[in-house]
Design a protein around this motif. Structure first.
Motif, mmCIF file in Angstrom:
data_model
loop_
_atom_site.group_PDB
_atom_site.id
_atom_site.type_symbol
_atom_site.label_atom_id
_atom_site.label_comp_id
_atom_site.label_asym_id
_atom_site.label_seq_id
_atom_site.Cartn_x
_atom_site.Cartn_y
_atom_site.Cartn_z
ATOM 1 N N GLN A 1 17.056 24.160 -39.164
ATOM 2 C CA GLN A 1 17.814 22.954 -39.497
ATOM 3 C C GLN A 1 18.517 23.066 -40.862
ATOM 4 N N LYS A 2 18.990 24.274 -41.162
ATOM 5 C CA LYS A 2 19.754 24.514 -42.375
ATOM 6 C C LYS A 2 20.961 25.381 -42.040
ATOM 7 N N TYR B 1 27.966 25.862 -38.344
ATOM 8 C CA TYR B 1 26.658 26.077 -38.950
ATOM 9 C C TYR B 1 26.760 26.839 -40.279
ATOM 10 N N TYR C 1 20.279 27.915 -37.388
ATOM 11 C CA TYR C 1 20.376 26.481 -37.666
ATOM 12 C C TYR C 1 19.435 25.692 -36.747
ATOM 13 N N THR C 2 19.398 26.084 -35.486
ATOM 14 C CA THR C 2 18.531 25.403 -34.532
ATOM 15 C C THR C 2 17.063 25.517 -34.949
#
Length: 432
Positions: free
Chosen positions: A43-44, A86, A39-40
């Protein structure tokens, strides 16, 4: 891991996991940590796919550390699926309902689809239409009946399904060699431990039910969707629900009685039938090695037809029979009980006289003694004596005894042995 956005702590954890040097607690939260890193970086939120989640549960159940495995999986999945910010969504596959294993404490938003649901039923394997397309694409239209006999028979909701793994392996094999016979591809890759336990530890009633299934009959039992490895007992109705959900049985009809769903079930296809038969053979061979058949063999060579008959009937009581071909089954059954005798040559289907003797036993050093056994199948219990007489007549008509005497055997015992579907044996004796 090269992203500058990932904090050093997460990078260090990931490195330790990949090198196998992390602490136990670190592995429990490893999926959550990986989700964080993904995720970092992108960004998903992540999609987590967990296949055959309950295989470790089955293994631990059979090997005695089930509770420990439940605790481990609960902790792993809680961090990955319950408290993971996440997570977009997760998909789990397995044989048993995930929500009933107490693994997902407090997780209530699961959608569960089993073999008795119609939703997504076409996704669990190849449909009939897809099989016909495969046959067209690879010029295997003539193989469709064989594919259906061996690998069809699964039913998800109202959708008929073929085993995808076995079909792909079969197509691959036939493309390499068009005369390649069908094989139990899927059953050869799975452990089949639960079938082994069912055969080995089942009581008489369970064995009778297995025998009925293997011989093409159906079995009607209540279906428990909330079954877990905790409450699986080989000799209760729970085991049949487990076999249904794991593909070893299929429903052919369902109805509601009170609050319970009842299913009429059969073995789905020839591939799965081979699993049962192989386990039955292994179990019976082990019983022969463990218990021995010296009393049976002594009765035969002593000319004691009454004891011969009693010993065989005792073994029939212990056996689970499957009747692909009645006479060949009982012939093989009896031959298996007699093989491996020091000082004697035991042969099956030996050329003799004007035919082939079912079983011969020869004392080969001095050639003073021999036994001829002919096996017949009776229509029913009342026909056993008549079947024995037919066996004796065949021994006479085919000159089995005279041929053996020409080979130096001075004494020959003739046994006519008859079996019927009620698992009863009758033996008649004559001596020449």
């Amino acid at each position: 891991m090269s992203s500058n956005d990932i904090v050093p702590e997460d990078r260090e954890i990931f490195t330790k996991i990949t090198h196998g040097t992390a602490e136990d607690d670190t592995y429990i939260t490893a999926i959550r940590t990986l989700s964080d890193c993904l995720y970092t970086t992108y960004q998903k939120k992540v999609i987590i796919l967990i296949d055959e989640y309950d295989v470790p549960l089955e293994a631990s159940h059979l090997r005695g550390f089930y509770d420990e495995m439940v605790d481990l999986i609960r902790s792993v999945f809680e961090s990955a699926l319950k408290t993971n910010p996440y997570l977009e969504f997760g998909v789990l596959t397995g044989c048993l309902r995930v929500s009933k294993e107490s693994i997902f404490t407090g997780l209530n938003n699961l959608n569960v689809y089993t073999v008795i649901n119609n939703d997504f039923s076409y996704c669990f394997g190849f449909t009939q239409q897809e099989i016909e397309k495969i046959a067209d694409d690879f010029g295997m239209q003539d193989k469709l009946p064989e594919m259906k006999e061996w690998y069809d028979g699964y039913l998800f909701g109202q959708t008929e399904i073929y085993n995808p793994w076995s079909i792909l392996k079969y197509v691959q094999s036939v493309r390499s060699n068009e005369t390649c016979p069908s094989q139990p591809y899927w059953s050869n890759t799975s452990s089949n431990d639960i079938i082994h336990e069912l055969v080995v530890n089942g009581n008489e009633e369970t064995h009778n039910q297995i025998e009925a299934l293997v011989n093409g009959e159906s079995l009607t039992k209540p279906i428990y969707e909330d079954i877990t490895y905790r409450n699986i007992n080989i000799n209760t109705d729970y085991i049949w629900s487990f076999l249904l959900f794991t593909g070893y049985l299929k429903p052919i009809s369902m109805h509601l009685e009170g609050d319970l769903i009842y299913a009429e079930m059969v073995i789905p296809n020839r591939e799965v039938s081979t699993v049962y038969k192989r386990m039955i053979m292994q179990w019976f061979d082990e019983k022969i090695r463990t218990n021995g058949t010296d009393d049976l063999f002594k009765a035969i060579i002593d000319g004691n037809a009454e004891s011969f008959e009693e010993e065989v009937n005792n073994w029939l009581d212990e056996s689970i029979s499957y009747h692909d071909n009645y006479e060949s089954f009982y012939h093989g059954f009896l031959a298996g009980l007699l093989m491996g005798r020091r000082g004697y040559r035991v042969e099956s289907n030996r050329e003799n006289g004007k035919g082939r003797t079912d079983i011969t036993i020869c004392e080969y050093r001095k050639r003073t003694f021999a036994v001829v056994i002919e096996v017949k199948i009776a229509k029913n219990f009342m026909d056993l004596d008549n079947a024995c007489d037919k066996a004796m007549k065949q021994i006479e008509d085919k000159h089995y005894v005279s041929n053996m005497k020409q080979n130096g055997y001075k004494k020959v015992l003739k046994y006519g042995v008859a079996f019927c579907s009620e698992k009863v044996c009758r033996v008649k004796l004559e001596e020449e």
